[in-house]
Design an enzyme around this catalytic site. Structure first.
Site: not given
Ligand code: NAD
Length: 305
Positions: A46, A90, A116
């Site tokens: 990412k 994460q 997200d």
């Protein structure tokens, strides 16, 4: 993958325009707690993609033993830092942070920086069909279907998996494209039969090779979200034919990545996304696009104030 590369290309002029206008690039802060090997790989990909596209991408590490309060304090600091338009925490978090840590931390992220799309505010906007920041994996799947010209209107889509990060938002995105959607899960009765009625079948289960050919209507489009690491030779032998690439990869490395869809499904489906190299790169491309979207939305809101 070609589709992920095209998404990255499409976003490039937006990054250039934002940077020129605001004198800084869009910024992503990534929080990684502990040393989960898979998370290390995901986070590296990412950051590499987002920074490689000309954005700022910075990693903030927390120890495996860090208390949840430390993670919350870091998220609050990133919320207040103007250089960061987007925040990604994460998953999974270390177990020591407590059972509700993930929920508490996702809830603490400023919804305007929620790359997200996990914050309840953004989930609500998605449900009401006015999405702002949407979960990257299902968004990447929809992008693939749209770019590949797969018809959705009036088609039957079956999503196997009902998680907040994949299954539920996936179902919502398909519904908003006029699919008739069925969500299946671990308690669904008659799963293969339901799956077999799907024109579009999405597998987000976390069980290697679970979706076999008896789950698939001939010609159906199958999206394999699952990422499973096989380390047991018996599993690899059961799933993959002698002489296959997966067996060779296992022989070389002692482990191999496989999806939720059995390899035989390729013979019957219209199309199947590969694992690795399918939904994974699309997810990463969406992290990049959502970072840019968050930066633009924040700038627009600030200008309106
Ligand atoms: P999860 O464990 O939160 O959810 C799994 C879902 O599968 C659950 O809703 C459960 O009801 C369902 N399920 C479990 N066993 C089942 C069964 N026997 N029959 C029917 N349904 C069953 O997992 P998740 O976070 O949604 O992830 C699913 C998979 O997708 C995992 O392999 C994960 O690694 C992968 N994933 C990939 C990406 C990517 O970028 N490609 C992103 C997120 C997750």
């Amino acid at each position: 993958m070609a589709c992920a590369a095209r998404i990255r290309d499409d976003v490039a002029p937006r990054i250039a325009a934002f940077t020129e206008r605001h004198g800084r690039p869009p910024g992503l802060g990534v929080v990684l707690a502990g040393q989960n090997p898979a998370s290390e790989v995901y986070v590296r990909n990412k950051i590499k993609t987002v920074a490689g596209a000309g954005c700022r991408a910075e990693l903030f590490r927390l120890d495996q033993s860090a208390p949840v309060e430390e993670a919350l304090a870091l998220v609050r600091r990133l919320n207040a830092d103007e250089a960061f338009d987007a925040i990604l925490v994460q998953s999974p978090l270390p177990e020591g942070m407590g059972k509700d840590a993930e929920q508490r931390i996702f809830d603490a992220v400023d919804p305007a920086k929620d790359v997200d799309g996990f914050h309840p505010f953004n989930v609500g906007l998605l449900v009401q069909k006015r999405p702002a920041l949407v979960a990257c994996t299902p968004l990447g799947c929809i992008e693939l279907l749209e770019r590949e010209g797969i018809a959705m209107k009036g088609r039957h889509a079956v999503v196997i998996g009902r998680s907040d990060i994949v299954g539920k938002p996936m179902a919502m995105l398909l519904l908003h494209r006029d699919c008739t959607v069925t969500i299946c899960h671990s308690r669904t009765a008659g799963l293969p039969e339901i799956a077999r009625s799907a024109d579009i079948l999405v597998a987000a289960i976390g069980r290697p090779g679970f979706v076999t050919r008896d789950f698939v209507k001939p010609g159906a489009t199958v999206i394999d979200v699952g990422i499973n690491t096989l380390t047991d030779e018996a599993d690899v032998t059961r799933l993959f034919a002698a002489g296959s690439k997966k067996r060779a990869a296992f022989a070389e490395k002692g482990s191999v990545l496989v999806g939720d869809v059995h390899p035989d499904v390729e013979e019957i489906a219209g199309a199947v996304t590969p694992v690795p190299g399918g939904v994974g790169p699309l997810t990463v491309a969406m992290v990049l696009r959502n970072t840019v979207t968050a930066a633009e939305l924040r700038a627009t809101r600030k200008a309106a104030m």
